[in-house]
Design a protein around this motif. Sequence first.
Motif, PDB file in Angstrom:
ATOM      1  N   GLU A 297      -5.593   6.204   5.938  1.00 42.89           N
ATOM      2  CA  GLU A 297      -5.044   6.886   4.769  1.00 42.89           C
ATOM      3  C   GLU A 297      -4.920   8.389   4.990  1.00 42.89           C
ATOM      4  N   ALA A 298      -5.828   8.978   5.767  1.00 44.38           N
ATOM      5  CA  ALA A 298      -5.727  10.407   6.079  1.00 44.38           C
ATOM      6  C   ALA A 298      -4.458  10.697   6.873  1.00 44.38           C
ATOM      7  N   ARG A 299      -4.106   9.797   7.793  1.00 45.49           N
ATOM      8  CA  ARG A 299      -2.874   9.970   8.558  1.00 45.49           C
ATOM      9  C   ARG A 299      -1.632   9.782   7.682  1.00 45.49           C
ATOM     10  N   LEU A 300      -1.714   8.878   6.725  1.00 44.72           N
ATOM     11  CA  LEU A 300      -0.567   8.598   5.854  1.00 44.72           C
ATOM     12  C   LEU A 300      -0.340   9.693   4.810  1.00 44.72           C
ATOM     13  N   LYS A 301      -1.415  10.399   4.433  1.00 48.54           N
ATOM     14  CA  LYS A 301      -1.333  11.477   3.438  1.00 48.54           C
ATOM     15  C   LYS A 301      -0.645  11.010   2.141  1.00 48.54           C
ATOM     16  N   LEU A 302      -1.067   9.855   1.644  1.00 46.54           N
ATOM     17  CA  LEU A 302      -0.495   9.314   0.413  1.00 46.54           C
ATOM     18  C   LEU A 302      -1.097   9.997  -0.807  1.00 46.54           C
ATOM     19  N   LYS A 303      -0.278  10.172  -1.831  1.00 45.17           N
ATOM     20  CA  LYS A 303      -0.752  10.689  -3.108  1.00 45.17           C
ATOM     21  C   LYS A 303      -1.269   9.505  -3.932  1.00 45.17           C
ATOM     22  N   PRO A 304      -2.223   9.740  -4.833  1.00 47.22           N
ATOM     23  CA  PRO A 304      -2.774   8.632  -5.623  1.00 47.22           C
ATOM     24  C   PRO A 304      -1.707   7.802  -6.354  1.00 47.22           C
ATOM     25  N   GLU A 305      -0.679   8.434  -6.854  1.00 48.16           N
ATOM     26  CA  GLU A 305       0.366   7.703  -7.582  1.00 48.16           C
ATOM     27  C   GLU A 305       1.266   6.868  -6.663  1.00 48.16           C
ATOM     28  N   GLN A 306       1.085   6.983  -5.350  1.00 49.08           N
ATOM     29  CA  GLN A 306       1.888   6.230  -4.388  1.00 49.08           C
ATOM     30  C   GLN A 306       1.297   4.878  -4.042  1.00 49.08           C
ATOM     31  N   SER A 307       0.174   4.521  -4.626  1.00 49.36           N
ATOM     32  CA  SER A 307      -0.400   3.235  -4.262  1.00 49.36           C
ATOM     33  C   SER A 307      -0.711   2.412  -5.502  1.00 49.36           C
ATOM     34  N   CYS A 308      -0.919   1.141  -5.255  1.00 49.79           N
ATOM     35  CA  CYS A 308      -1.141   0.162  -6.305  1.00 49.79           C
ATOM     36  C   CYS A 308      -2.546  -0.407  -6.143  1.00 49.79           C
ATOM     37  N   GLU A 309      -3.323  -0.365  -7.179  1.00 53.07           N
ATOM     38  CA  GLU A 309      -4.696  -0.890  -7.152  1.00 53.07           C
ATOM     39  C   GLU A 309      -4.691  -2.347  -6.723  1.00 53.07           C
ATOM     40  N   GLY A 310      -5.624  -2.712  -5.865  1.00 53.42           N
ATOM     41  CA  GLY A 310      -5.788  -4.109  -5.485  1.00 53.42           C
ATOM     42  C   GLY A 310      -4.937  -4.581  -4.318  1.00 53.42           C
ATOM     43  N   LEU A 311      -4.255  -3.685  -3.627  1.00 52.65           N
ATOM     44  CA  LEU A 311      -3.439  -4.083  -2.470  1.00 52.65           C
ATOM     45  C   LEU A 311      -3.950  -3.494  -1.165  1.00 52.65           C
ATOM     46  N   GLY A 312      -5.175  -3.025  -1.151  1.00 49.06           N
ATOM     47  CA  GLY A 312      -5.700  -2.437   0.077  1.00 49.06           C
ATOM     48  C   GLY A 312      -4.954  -1.153   0.404  1.00 49.06           C
ATOM     49  N   ILE A 313      -4.740  -0.904   1.679  1.00 53.53           N
ATOM     50  CA  ILE A 313      -3.971   0.270   2.119  1.00 53.53           C
ATOM     51  C   ILE A 313      -2.510  -0.045   1.817  1.00 53.53           C
ATOM     52  N   ASN A 314      -1.909   0.736   0.933  1.00 60.61           N
ATOM     53  CA  ASN A 314      -0.537   0.417   0.513  1.00 60.61           C
ATOM     54  C   ASN A 314       0.180   1.653   0.016  1.00 60.61           C
ATOM     55  N   SER A 315       1.487   1.528  -0.076  1.00 59.66           N
ATOM     56  CA  SER A 315       2.329   2.594  -0.596  1.00 59.66           C
ATOM     57  C   SER A 315       3.433   1.967  -1.424  1.00 59.66           C
ATOM     58  N   ILE A 316       3.716   2.571  -2.576  1.00 54.77           N
ATOM     59  CA  ILE A 316       4.815   2.083  -3.399  1.00 54.77           C
ATOM     60  C   ILE A 316       5.765   3.221  -3.736  1.00 54.77           C
ATOM     61  N   TRP A 317       6.981   2.840  -4.025  1.00 54.22           N
ATOM     62  CA  TRP A 317       7.994   3.774  -4.517  1.00 54.22           C
ATOM     63  C   TRP A 317       8.526   3.182  -5.807  1.00 54.22           C
ATOM     64  N   ARG A 318       8.353   3.907  -6.890  1.00 52.04           N
ATOM     65  CA  ARG A 318       8.852   3.461  -8.188  1.00 52.04           C
ATOM     66  C   ARG A 318      10.348   3.758  -8.259  1.00 52.04           C
ATOM     67  N   VAL A 319      11.132   2.692  -8.436  1.00 52.78           N
ATOM     68  CA  VAL A 319      12.586   2.812  -8.394  1.00 52.78           C
ATOM     69  C   VAL A 319      13.184   1.651  -9.191  1.00 52.78           C
ATOM     70  N   ASN A 320      14.341   1.872  -9.754  1.00 53.95           N
ATOM     71  CA  ASN A 320      15.040   0.801 -10.466  1.00 53.95           C
ATOM     72  C   ASN A 320      15.644  -0.146  -9.425  1.00 53.95           C
ATOM     73  N   CYS A 321      14.987  -1.265  -9.225  1.00 53.90           N
ATOM     74  CA  CYS A 321      15.408  -2.230  -8.206  1.00 53.90           C
ATOM     75  C   CYS A 321      16.681  -2.973  -8.600  1.00 53.90           C
ATOM     76  N   TYR A 322      16.974  -3.037  -9.887  1.00 51.86           N
ATOM     77  CA  TYR A 322      18.165  -3.767 -10.338  1.00 51.86           C
ATOM     78  C   TYR A 322      19.451  -2.994 -10.084  1.00 51.86           C
TER      79      TYR A 322
END
Length: 146
Positions: free
Chosen positions: A91-116
């Motif tokens: 995670e230190a190498r990834l430098k993710l912000k807290p809002e970039q991850s989802c609780e319960g998925l381990g090491i992860n990154s998300i992007w909030r976007v309108n998928c439709y």
Amino acid sequence: MNEFDFGGRRASEFRHRGFWVLFAERHPQEKGRLARRGPWFWQRGLPDFALVLSMYVAPAQNHVGVFFGRNEKFGATESWSRLKPFQPAIEARLKLKPEQSCEGLGINSIWRVNCYAEDNWPAMTDWLVTECSRFEEAVTDVLGQR
């Protein structure tokens, strides 16, 4: 398949086949690294580490993401517990912000976007591959040193 209703849109309304066709067209190199895929995910295999990186689309939740998934064929079982001791370094190498991850998925990154919105799809596929490559590089750097 479960029908989820978030903001008037159902997950079943998302044209997942079209999305993954575009993904494969824009990123043909991913076909050679494919470990497994389904309607909502594409896994890139990391056989040297018995891991897979799952790139997924969650239209009902309005995000796409990357996390270390499960795939018995690749020996990618218990991935989260195996990676737990290395999680701070990765995670230190990834430098993710807290809002970039989802609780319960381990090491992860998300992007909030309108998928439709299909005009977002090219950027979504590009982000998935770029983020997946960042994860691969981080885990290779950390696990390659042990």
